[in-house]
Design a protein around this motif. Structure first.
Motif, PDB file in Angstrom:
ATOM      1  N   ALA A 165      -0.987  15.421  43.409  1.00 40.58           N
ATOM      2  CA  ALA A 165      -1.657  15.435  44.720  1.00 40.58           C
ATOM      3  C   ALA A 165      -1.956  14.012  45.188  1.00 40.58           C
ATOM      4  CB  ALA A 165      -2.931  16.282  44.671  1.00 40.58           C
ATOM      5  N   ASP A 166      -0.941  13.152  45.101  1.00 41.16           N
ATOM      6  CA  ASP A 166      -1.086  11.758  45.553  1.00 41.16           C
ATOM      7  C   ASP A 166      -2.215  11.032  44.841  1.00 41.16           C
ATOM      8  OD1 ASP A 166       1.032  11.917  47.459  1.00 41.16           O
ATOM      9  OD2 ASP A 166      -0.308  12.957  48.829  1.00 41.16           O
ATOM     10  N   GLY A 167      -2.374  11.325  43.547  1.00 45.18           N
ATOM     11  CA  GLY A 167      -3.372  10.635  42.742  1.00 45.18           C
ATOM     12  C   GLY A 167      -4.746  11.274  42.750  1.00 45.18           C
ATOM     13  N   ARG A 168      -4.908  12.374  43.496  1.00 44.71           N
ATOM     14  CA  ARG A 168      -6.207  13.058  43.528  1.00 44.71           C
ATOM     15  C   ARG A 168      -6.353  14.051  42.374  1.00 44.71           C
ATOM     16  NH1 ARG A 168      -4.135  13.584  48.511  1.00 44.71           N
ATOM     17  NH2 ARG A 168      -4.066  15.869  48.406  1.00 44.71           N
ATOM     18  N   ARG A 214     -10.929  15.702  37.327  1.00 45.56           N
ATOM     19  CA  ARG A 214     -10.826  15.530  38.771  1.00 45.56           C
ATOM     20  C   ARG A 214      -9.511  16.119  39.240  1.00 45.56           C
ATOM     21  NH1 ARG A 214      -8.923  11.360  42.217  1.00 45.56           N
ATOM     22  NH2 ARG A 214      -8.094  10.283  40.396  1.00 45.56           N
ATOM     23  N   ASP A 216      -7.643  18.034  42.975  1.00 44.87           N
ATOM     24  CA  ASP A 216      -7.755  18.435  44.377  1.00 44.87           C
ATOM     25  C   ASP A 216      -6.814  19.578  44.729  1.00 44.87           C
ATOM     26  OD1 ASP A 216      -9.008  17.892  46.965  1.00 44.87           O
ATOM     27  OD2 ASP A 216      -7.023  17.221  47.626  1.00 44.87           O
ATOM     28  N   ARG A 217      -5.865  19.892  43.835  1.00 48.64           N
ATOM     29  CA  ARG A 217      -4.824  20.881  44.132  1.00 48.64           C
ATOM     30  C   ARG A 217      -4.603  21.752  42.906  1.00 48.64           C
ATOM     31  NH1 ARG A 217       0.047  17.924  46.606  1.00 48.64           N
ATOM     32  NH2 ARG A 217      -1.495  17.808  48.287  1.00 48.64           N
ATOM     33  N   SER A 229      -5.883  21.685  48.742  1.00 54.32           N
ATOM     34  CA  SER A 229      -6.908  20.645  48.740  1.00 54.32           C
ATOM     35  C   SER A 229      -8.265  21.272  48.469  1.00 54.32           C
ATOM     36  CB  SER A 229      -6.928  19.892  50.082  1.00 54.32           C
ATOM     37  OG  SER A 229      -7.277  20.760  51.138  1.00 54.32           O
ATOM     38  N   TRP A 232     -11.369  21.508  43.278  1.00 59.01           N
ATOM     39  CA  TRP A 232     -12.464  21.437  42.290  1.00 59.01           C
ATOM     40  C   TRP A 232     -13.664  22.234  42.771  1.00 59.01           C
ATOM     41  CZ3 TRP A 232     -17.512  19.744  41.697  1.00 59.01           C
ATOM     42  CH2 TRP A 232     -17.952  19.514  40.392  1.00 59.01           C
TER      43      TRP A 232
END
Length: 250
Positions: A165-168, A214, A216-217, A229, A232
């Motif tokens: 997720a682009d580093g998330r 951590r 997000d996805r 998105s 969490w």
């Protein structure tokens, strides 16, 4: 009847089991469906879909690649695609319902099989197959950690991919955490086909296992749905609402 089919988390059609072979599936027109899901993540399924239609995910890292929840359909196109990505260091799965082709993938690619100690008895491997058991958490590769959550099975797991997720951060969850059709919440099950819920204690255990990470996805076991998105917080809020229903709170 196979042991996994006799378990109450599964089901057998009233007319009994039916068996097939990869050769028969190919002859019927099935072929690998290979797609980039996001940078560093490749999905491998079958088209038309086979059995319950799940797809595998290959997580690519500079230190090597890992195959998650391998589909039961494996052909030369799928193996060639994986080799084109740099091969595999590991193959693993969220729970025993997806263990069926782990040995075949390991033998085709030389990958080591990772399996939770709590569910290792479900794996059908020979003494020559490279199997490593783990418990709790296991850092398979830099930024790639498998996490034992329990719930659906004692060893049910998710994979945390820090770069996703682009580093998330992303979770690959299989049946351990189900993304719902609206892609706005998650749920938890002991048995999906037999509509058996998890206990409140088990749901709390799943949330507690993933809470330190951590993400997000969430990618489940199929091409869709995907929780794109806010994952969490959605896991926490969905678990609280699920437990409220179990406990009779309106």
């Amino acid at each position: 009847m196979c042991a996994v089919c006799a378990d109450e988390r599964q089901w057998v059609p009233p007319g009994g089991q039916r068996w097939t072979t990869l050769a028969d599936l190919v002859a019927a027109g099935h072929a690998s469906d290979i797609r980039e899901v996001e940078p560093g993540l490749t999905g491998i399924g079958a088209q038309p879909p086979f059995a319950i239609g799940q797809r595998s995910l290959v997580v690519a890292t500079p230190a090597g690649n890992l195959l998650w929840d391998p589909s039961g359909f494996i052909d030369e196109a799928a193996v060639s695609a994986v080799r084109g990505l740099g091969g595999l260091r590991y193959v693993t799965a969220s729970h025993p319902h997806f263990y069926g082709s782990m040995v075949a993938w390991s033998r085709a690619t030389g990958a080591e099989i990772l399996v939770p100690e709590a569910d290792a008895s479900w794996l059908r491997a020979s003494a020559e197959d490279p199997v490593r058991t783990w418990s709790g958490t296991h850092r398979a590769l830099p930024g790639v950690t498998v996490i034992q959550c329990g719930g659906h099975f004692p060893g049910s797991a998710v994979l945390h991919w820090a770069a996703g997720a682009d580093g998330r951060g992303a979770l690959l969850s299989g049946d351990t955490i189900f993304v719902t059709p609206g892609e706005d919440r998650v749920t938890f099950v002991w048995s999906a086909p037999n509509r058996l819920p998890l206990s409140a204690a088990a749901v709390r255990g799943v949330v507690s296992a993933v809470e330190p990470y951590r993400f997000d996805r969430i990618y489940g076991g199929w091409w869709a749905p995907v929780l794109r998105s806010g994952a969490w917080e959605i896991v926490r809020s969905s678990a609280l609402r699920y437990i409220e229903h179990l406990e009779g709170v309106a």
